[in-house]
Design a protein around this motif. Structure first.
Motif, PDB file in Angstrom:
ATOM      1  N   LEU A 202       0.832  -1.202   0.000  1.00  0.00           N
ATOM      2  CA  LEU A 202       0.000   0.000   0.000  1.00  0.00           C
ATOM      3  C   LEU A 202       0.867   1.252   0.000  1.00  0.00           C
ATOM      4  O   LEU A 202       0.582   2.216  -0.712  1.00  0.00           O
ATOM      5  N   PHE A 203       1.952   1.238   0.791  1.00  0.00           N
ATOM      6  CA  PHE A 203       2.912   2.333   0.786  1.00  0.00           C
ATOM      7  C   PHE A 203       4.307   1.759   0.576  1.00  0.00           C
ATOM      8  O   PHE A 203       4.663   0.752   1.194  1.00  0.00           O
ATOM      9  N   VAL A 204       5.091   2.406  -0.297  1.00  0.00           N
ATOM     10  CA  VAL A 204       6.482   2.004  -0.504  1.00  0.00           C
ATOM     11  C   VAL A 204       7.382   3.206  -0.267  1.00  0.00           C
ATOM     12  O   VAL A 204       6.985   4.361  -0.501  1.00  0.00           O
ATOM     13  N   ASN A 205       8.585   2.932   0.200  1.00  0.00           N
ATOM     14  CA  ASN A 205       9.553   3.997   0.428  1.00  0.00           C
ATOM     15  C   ASN A 205      10.059   4.516  -0.922  1.00  0.00           C
ATOM     16  O   ASN A 205      10.473   3.740  -1.775  1.00  0.00           O
ATOM     17  N   ALA A 206      10.025   5.831  -1.095  1.00  0.00           N
ATOM     18  CA  ALA A 206      10.432   6.417  -2.378  1.00  0.00           C
ATOM     19  C   ALA A 206      11.930   6.334  -2.607  1.00  0.00           C
ATOM     20  O   ALA A 206      12.391   6.446  -3.745  1.00  0.00           O
ATOM     21  N   ASN A 207      12.712   6.123  -1.547  1.00  0.00           N
ATOM     22  CA  ASN A 207      14.169   6.058  -1.693  1.00  0.00           C
ATOM     23  C   ASN A 207      14.646   4.666  -2.074  1.00  0.00           C
ATOM     24  O   ASN A 207      15.404   4.499  -3.032  1.00  0.00           O
ATOM     25  N   ASP A 208      14.235   3.657  -1.311  1.00  0.00           N
ATOM     26  CA  ASP A 208      14.748   2.307  -1.564  1.00  0.00           C
ATOM     27  C   ASP A 208      13.663   1.317  -1.970  1.00  0.00           C
ATOM     28  O   ASP A 208      13.929   0.129  -2.120  1.00  0.00           O
ATOM     29  N   HIS A 209      12.422   1.794  -2.110  1.00  0.00           N
ATOM     30  CA  HIS A 209      11.292   0.985  -2.590  1.00  0.00           C
ATOM     31  C   HIS A 209      10.928  -0.161  -1.652  1.00  0.00           C
ATOM     32  O   HIS A 209      10.323  -1.145  -2.084  1.00  0.00           O
ATOM     33  N   THR A 210      11.286  -0.040  -0.382  1.00  0.00           N
ATOM     34  CA  THR A 210      10.879  -1.066   0.575  1.00  0.00           C
ATOM     35  C   THR A 210       9.385  -0.962   0.861  1.00  0.00           C
ATOM     36  O   THR A 210       8.785   0.109   0.776  1.00  0.00           O
ATOM     37  N   ASN A 211       8.813  -2.086   1.212  1.00  0.00           N
ATOM     38  CA  ASN A 211       7.400  -2.176   1.562  1.00  0.00           C
ATOM     39  C   ASN A 211       7.211  -1.562   2.956  1.00  0.00           C
ATOM     40  O   ASN A 211       7.715  -2.084   3.942  1.00  0.00           O
ATOM     41  N   GLU A 212       6.487  -0.448   3.035  1.00  0.00           N
ATOM     42  CA  GLU A 212       6.260   0.210   4.317  1.00  0.00           C
ATOM     43  C   GLU A 212       4.902  -0.133   4.914  1.00  0.00           C
ATOM     44  O   GLU A 212       4.687   0.013   6.111  1.00  0.00           O
ATOM     45  N   LEU A 213       3.966  -0.570   4.085  1.00  0.00           N
ATOM     46  CA  LEU A 213       2.645  -0.980   4.568  1.00  0.00           C
ATOM     47  C   LEU A 213       1.983  -1.772   3.452  1.00  0.00           C
ATOM     48  O   LEU A 213       2.035  -1.375   2.283  1.00  0.00           O
ATOM     49  N   HIS A 214       1.384  -2.912   3.799  1.00  0.00           N
ATOM     50  CA  HIS A 214       0.694  -3.713   2.793  1.00  0.00           C
ATOM     51  C   HIS A 214      -0.744  -3.942   3.229  1.00  0.00           C
ATOM     52  O   HIS A 214      -1.120  -3.654   4.353  1.00  0.00           O
ATOM     53  N   ARG A 215      -1.522  -4.482   2.320  1.00  0.00           N
ATOM     54  CA  ARG A 215      -2.941  -4.664   2.609  1.00  0.00           C
ATOM     55  C   ARG A 215      -3.456  -5.878   1.859  1.00  0.00           C
ATOM     56  O   ARG A 215      -2.877  -6.323   0.864  1.00  0.00           O
TER      57      ARG A 215
END
Length: 236
Positions: A202-215
């Motif tokens: 649902l949210f990814v980090n704009a710097n390293d593209h890590t998964n910050e929140l999923h759904r």
């Protein structure tokens, strides 16, 4: 300073400088041994069990509020309780290894906390039971809780080569492209490629593209552009 002043000590990084290492070791010994304070370093794998209480009576905050939320304490910050109560929740705080699967609630909240999420085996199993049941109440996890939810769904986690820490971490909503600046402090992440069918970042980090929140994707949430998650995870 006495033992009553400090409940636990977390060592984030150990210096490689001989002088600092020597002084750092002295500080660790001073804090951990004479006061008998539980301490941990990055190499410890059971930080959750050490620092989050394993047994306590269920605590209730915002008693009388119309929405009952079970909050699972993995190292919960009081501010999270305050925000939930402010939004009309009666928060029932339970230990990280408490069996909440048969409890009555309107929402389930898995808190943030320290350490390797794979070590919270009891919590992962309890969340897995909820996900596999026919319960329709919303489940939401932040930080460690987000990782635990991913693991319970069947995904895998990994230790990041460089942790995301600081107050200026940009994240992007994968549904509508909306960006937020967030404060983060995590060294583990869920591998988005390992998410099972029906689950999406649902949210990814704009710097390293890590998964910050999923759904777990549902049609109703798609139409709302992921704003449910945005309001819960990024309150104004």
């Amino acid at each position: 300073m006495t033992e009553k002043d400090v409940e636990s000590l977390v060592e984030g990084r150990r210096s490689r400088s001989p002088g600092r290492e020597a002084s750092g070791g002295k500080v660790r010994r001073m804090w951990k041994h004479p006061f008998k304070i539980p301490g941990s370093s990055r190499r410890d794998s059971s930080v959750i069990a050490e620092l989050a209480e394993s047994k306590f009576d269920i605590k209730v905050y915002g008693k009388g509020n119309p929405i009952k939320v079970i909050a699972v304490d993995c190292g919960l910050k009081h501010n999270a309780i305050r925000l939930l109560v402010k939004r009309g929740a009666e928060v029932h705080l339970v230990p990280w290894n408490h069996d909440f699967t048969e409890m009555d609630y309107d929402g389930l909240f898995i808190s943030g906390g320290p350490g390797d999420p794979t070590q919270a085996e009891e919590l992962i199993e309890n969340v897995r039971k909820v996900l596999e049941s026919d319960r329709r109440e919303p489940l939401f996890g932040i930080s460690l809780g987000n990782l635990v939810t991913g693991l319970a769904a069947g995904a895998s986690s990994y230790k990041m080569p460089m942790a995301n820490r600081g107050q200026n971490q940009p994240v992007v909503n994968t549904i509508n492209g909306q960006a937020f600046i967030t404060a983060q402090n995590h060294g583990y992440a869920i591998d988005s490629r390992s998410l099972p069918p029906g689950w999406k970042p649902l949210f990814v980090n704009a710097n390293d593209h890590t998964n910050e929140l999923h759904r777990r994707a549902r049609e109703r949430e798609e139409r709302k552009g992921g704003q449910i998650g945005a309001r819960l995870s990024l309150p104004k």
